[in-house]
Design a protein around this motif. Structure first.
Motif, PDB file in Angstrom:
ATOM      1  N   GLU A   1      42.763  44.445  36.851  1.00  0.00           N
ATOM      2  CA  GLU A   1      42.430  44.711  38.250  1.00  0.00           C
ATOM      3  C   GLU A   1      40.921  44.753  38.474  1.00  0.00           C
ATOM      4  OE1 GLU A   1      43.272  48.138  41.685  1.00  0.00           O
ATOM      5  OE2 GLU A   1      43.888  48.446  39.597  1.00  0.00           O
ATOM      6  N   ASP A   2      40.495  44.260  39.628  1.00  0.00           N
ATOM      7  CA  ASP A   2      39.095  44.357  40.035  1.00  0.00           C
ATOM      8  C   ASP A   2      38.865  45.723  40.658  1.00  0.00           C
ATOM      9  OD1 ASP A   2      37.898  41.562  39.633  1.00  0.00           O
ATOM     10  OD2 ASP A   2      39.748  41.127  40.716  1.00  0.00           O
ATOM     11  N   ALA A   3      38.175  46.602  39.940  1.00  0.00           N
ATOM     12  CA  ALA A   3      37.936  47.958  40.432  1.00  0.00           C
ATOM     13  C   ALA A   3      36.738  48.544  39.715  1.00  0.00           C
ATOM     14  CB  ALA A   3      39.161  48.842  40.212  1.00  0.00           C
ATOM     15  N   SER A   4      35.903  49.266  40.450  1.00  0.00           N
ATOM     16  CA  SER A   4      34.745  49.927  39.849  1.00  0.00           C
ATOM     17  C   SER A   4      35.205  51.057  38.941  1.00  0.00           C
ATOM     18  CB  SER A   4      33.839  50.489  40.947  1.00  0.00           C
ATOM     19  OG  SER A   4      32.863  51.355  40.400  1.00  0.00           O
ATOM     20  N   VAL A   5      34.516  51.209  37.789  1.00  0.00           N
ATOM     21  CA  VAL A   5      34.856  52.322  36.905  1.00  0.00           C
ATOM     22  C   VAL A   5      34.509  53.656  37.552  1.00  0.00           C
ATOM     23  CG1 VAL A   5      34.639  50.991  34.782  1.00  0.00           C
ATOM     24  CG2 VAL A   5      32.623  52.147  35.716  1.00  0.00           C
ATOM     25  N   ARG A   6      33.703  53.638  38.600  1.00  0.00           N
ATOM     26  CA  ARG A   6      33.421  54.880  39.325  1.00  0.00           C
ATOM     27  C   ARG A   6      34.677  55.393  40.029  1.00  0.00           C
ATOM     28  NH1 ARG A   6      28.549  56.867  40.423  1.00  0.00           N
ATOM     29  NH2 ARG A   6      26.797  55.872  39.387  1.00  0.00           N
TER      30      ARG A   6
ATOM     31  N   GLY B   1      37.117  42.946  30.803  1.00  0.00           N
ATOM     32  CA  GLY B   1      37.947  42.640  31.954  1.00  0.00           C
ATOM     33  C   GLY B   1      38.602  41.280  31.771  1.00  0.00           C
ATOM     34  N   ASN B   2      38.701  40.530  32.849  1.00  0.00           N
ATOM     35  CA  ASN B   2      39.211  39.161  32.773  1.00  0.00           C
ATOM     36  C   ASN B   2      38.083  38.283  32.246  1.00  0.00           C
ATOM     37  OD1 ASN B   2      41.681  39.984  34.089  1.00  0.00           O
ATOM     38  ND2 ASN B   2      40.455  40.114  35.955  1.00  0.00           N
ATOM     39  N   GLY B   3      38.315  37.620  31.120  1.00  0.00           N
ATOM     40  CA  GLY B   3      37.222  36.891  30.492  1.00  0.00           C
ATOM     41  C   GLY B   3      37.674  35.668  29.719  1.00  0.00           C
TER      42      GLY B   3
ATOM     43  N   THR C   1      30.104  30.790  24.018  1.00  0.00           N
ATOM     44  CA  THR C   1      29.698  31.543  25.205  1.00  0.00           C
ATOM     45  C   THR C   1      30.885  32.365  25.691  1.00  0.00           C
ATOM     46  OG1 THR C   1      30.213  29.631  26.635  1.00  0.00           O
ATOM     47  CG2 THR C   1      27.903  29.950  25.979  1.00  0.00           C
ATOM     48  N   GLN C   2      30.578  33.521  26.298  1.00  0.00           N
ATOM     49  CA  GLN C   2      31.627  34.416  26.798  1.00  0.00           C
ATOM     50  C   GLN C   2      31.313  34.790  28.242  1.00  0.00           C
ATOM     51  OE1 GLN C   2      32.679  37.521  24.112  1.00  0.00           O
ATOM     52  NE2 GLN C   2      33.756  38.731  25.642  1.00  0.00           N
ATOM     53  N   TYR C   3      32.372  34.882  29.055  1.00  0.00           N
ATOM     54  CA  TYR C   3      32.261  35.106  30.498  1.00  0.00           C
ATOM     55  C   TYR C   3      33.147  36.305  30.838  1.00  0.00           C
ATOM     56  CZ  TYR C   3      30.907  30.230  29.825  1.00  0.00           C
ATOM     57  OH  TYR C   3      30.323  29.066  29.347  1.00  0.00           O
ATOM     58  N   CYS C   4      32.544  37.393  31.340  1.00  0.00           N
ATOM     59  CA  CYS C   4      33.286  38.642  31.537  1.00  0.00           C
ATOM     60  C   CYS C   4      33.273  39.117  32.991  1.00  0.00           C
ATOM     61  CB  CYS C   4      32.702  39.746  30.653  1.00  0.00           C
ATOM     62  SG  CYS C   4      32.973  39.492  28.889  1.00  0.00           S
ATOM     63  N   HIS C   5      34.199  40.040  33.288  1.00  0.00           N
ATOM     64  CA  HIS C   5      34.356  40.703  34.601  1.00  0.00           C
ATOM     65  C   HIS C   5      34.801  39.730  35.687  1.00  0.00           C
ATOM     66  CE1 HIS C   5      32.468  43.838  32.409  1.00  0.00           C
ATOM     67  NE2 HIS C   5      31.241  43.396  32.527  1.00  0.00           N
ATOM     68  N   MET C   6      35.544  38.692  35.308  1.00  0.00           N
ATOM     69  CA  MET C   6      35.978  37.706  36.286  1.00  0.00           C
ATOM     70  C   MET C   6      37.095  38.259  37.173  1.00  0.00           C
ATOM     71  SD  MET C   6      35.715  34.321  33.830  1.00  0.00           S
ATOM     72  CE  MET C   6      36.235  33.175  35.097  1.00  0.00           C
TER      73      MET C   6
ATOM     74  N   GLY D   1      34.150  38.467  39.486  1.00  0.00           N
ATOM     75  CA  GLY D   1      34.958  39.611  39.892  1.00  0.00           C
ATOM     76  C   GLY D   1      34.309  40.931  39.535  1.00  0.00           C
ATOM     77  N   MET D   2      35.147  41.947  39.395  1.00  0.00           N
ATOM     78  CA  MET D   2      34.676  43.296  39.075  1.00  0.00           C
ATOM     79  C   MET D   2      35.713  43.977  38.185  1.00  0.00           C
ATOM     80  SD  MET D   2      33.048  46.108  41.724  1.00  0.00           S
ATOM     81  CE  MET D   2      34.621  46.637  42.412  1.00  0.00           C
ATOM     82  N   SER D   3      36.211  43.244  37.195  1.00  0.00           N
ATOM     83  CA  SER D   3      37.228  43.774  36.298  1.00  0.00           C
ATOM     84  C   SER D   3      36.589  44.307  35.023  1.00  0.00           C
ATOM     85  CB  SER D   3      38.241  42.669  35.952  1.00  0.00           C
ATOM     86  OG  SER D   3      37.586  41.560  35.340  1.00  0.00           O
TER      87      SER D   3
END
Length: 367
Positions: free
Chosen positions: A143-148, A161-163, A174-179, A202-204
């Motif tokens: 899920e896309d959600a802030s850890v706050r 997250g989604n990566g 190469t690696q791609y994170c928080h998608m 994204g924000m995952s």
């Protein structure tokens, strides 16, 4: 009409009595090499001890032999995306980027490329393959959600997250994170060319704002794409950049200004600003946001009404440096409400001995 600012005479019950919000991100221990599942379902973490190490000389040699990176997002740097953090190049408790500047975080293992707000994320910003290769492994469904809001416990084992991890041959990955959840367009084994769309920003995972965390490795060791240097070794590598096209360094990153009718803080600073403001709003606030402002910076806020009259002219003097900052100044609702029409806001940042920055924004006040 009164400025919303700390001064005698403001009624304590007014919700905007605290006018200047000077805030910093709470430091979170980040395993930014992160965990992405391998194809057989087992997990592999990128911060394992590696039997092979990378010297800066080898990184430069490989770069000269032809390996290069295109920018991994479909955006215009400095216009609708910004580099929020660079690789940490100093060991221990000291954090320094590849220029020996402070635009990083202690232990940060990649390059963070941010977008302006959650509306931009919802609209969709493509993540692109930085070089030709083969998709090695990936994860989607986070899920896309802030850890706050969600807390850090839910990100354990899936900090990325989604990566996606792409293998480019000769030891390069190469690696791609928080998608964005559900946006991934590739599957393991797919062959991609540089510039192919992999998914969306994204924000995952372990993050507080919408961005891409981009990591480069050679033979398992982290490589800074800006000069080929190693993670937490030295900020004075003076090597060769891996970027095919020059990616400029920026020590301070001002994000787009916003108007708002309510105070902004780290919990809501990534929400988009309104397109219009009703004339009966309780307040009109001009909001400034940015990464890495420095102590002694001066933020100058002005608001001009539809008649061209400057109705607010105030400054915020930075008393300390910040990883990220959000501050605002504004006006209480005058008798009869705010005048309908186009209001203008301006923020000038005097960034000490470095460059100054100017932003302007307009908002329509509706009857």
């Amino acid at each position: 009409m009164r400025d919303l600012y700390n001064k005698p005479g403001l009624v304590a019950a007014v919700i905007f009595a605290l006018i200047i919000a000077t805030l910093v991100f709470k430091k979170v221990t980040r395993e930014e090499t992160l965990i992405v599942p391998v194809e057989d379902g087992k997990a592999q973490t990128g911060n394992q001890e590696e039997s092979q190490t990378l010297s800066e000389a080898q990184a430069m040699k490989d770069a000269e032999s032809g390996f290069s990176l295109s920018f991994p997002m479909a955006c215009k740097l400095g216009k609708d995306c910004w580099i929020a953090r660079y690789v940490d190049r100093e060991a221990g408790d000291v954090a320094a980027d590849h220029t020996c500047g402070s635009s990083t975080q202690n232990g940060h293992k990649g390059t963070d490329i941010a977008i302006s707000d959650l509306a931009r994320m919802k609209a969709g910003v493509s993540v692109l393959a930085a070089a030709p290769g083969t998709v090695l492994r990936l994860r989607d469904g986070v899920e896309d959600a802030s850890v706050r809001e969600a807390g850090t416990d839910g990100t354990k084992g899936q900090e990325c997250g989604n990566g996606i991890v792409i293998d480019h041959g000769q030891g390069w990955q190469t690696q791609y994170c928080h998608m964005k959840q559900g946006s991934l367009r590739v599957t393991p084994g797919d062959t991609v060319a540089a510039g192919d769309v992999l998914g969306q920003v994204g924000m995952s995972g372990l993050t507080e704002y919408p961005h891409l965390h981009f990591t480069t490795r050679l033979s398992g060791s982290l490589v800074d794409p800006f000069d080929g240097g190693k993670f937490e070794t030295s900020c004075e590598a003076d090597g060769q950049s891996l970027w095919a096209d020059k990616v400029p360094y920026q020590s301070f990153v001002p994000l787009p200004a916003q108007f708002s009718t309510e105070p902004k803080d780290l919990e809501n600073m990534w929400q988009p600003g309104p397109k219009t403001i009703p004339s009966d709003s309780e307040a009109m606030l001009l909001v400034g946001r940015g990464f890495h402002p420095q102590r002694s910076d001066i933020w100058h806020f002005t608001i001009t009404d539809p008649d061209g009259k400057v109705v607010l002219d105030n400054k915020i003097n930075m008393e300390k440096s910040h990883q990220v900052y959000v501050g605002f100044m504004g006006l209480e609702k005058p008798e009869g409400g705010f005048k309908p029409g186009i209001w203008k806001g301006s923020i000038h940042v005097d960034h000490g001995p470095w460059d100054d920055y100017d932003q302007t924004i307009e908002i329509e006040v509706t009857p």
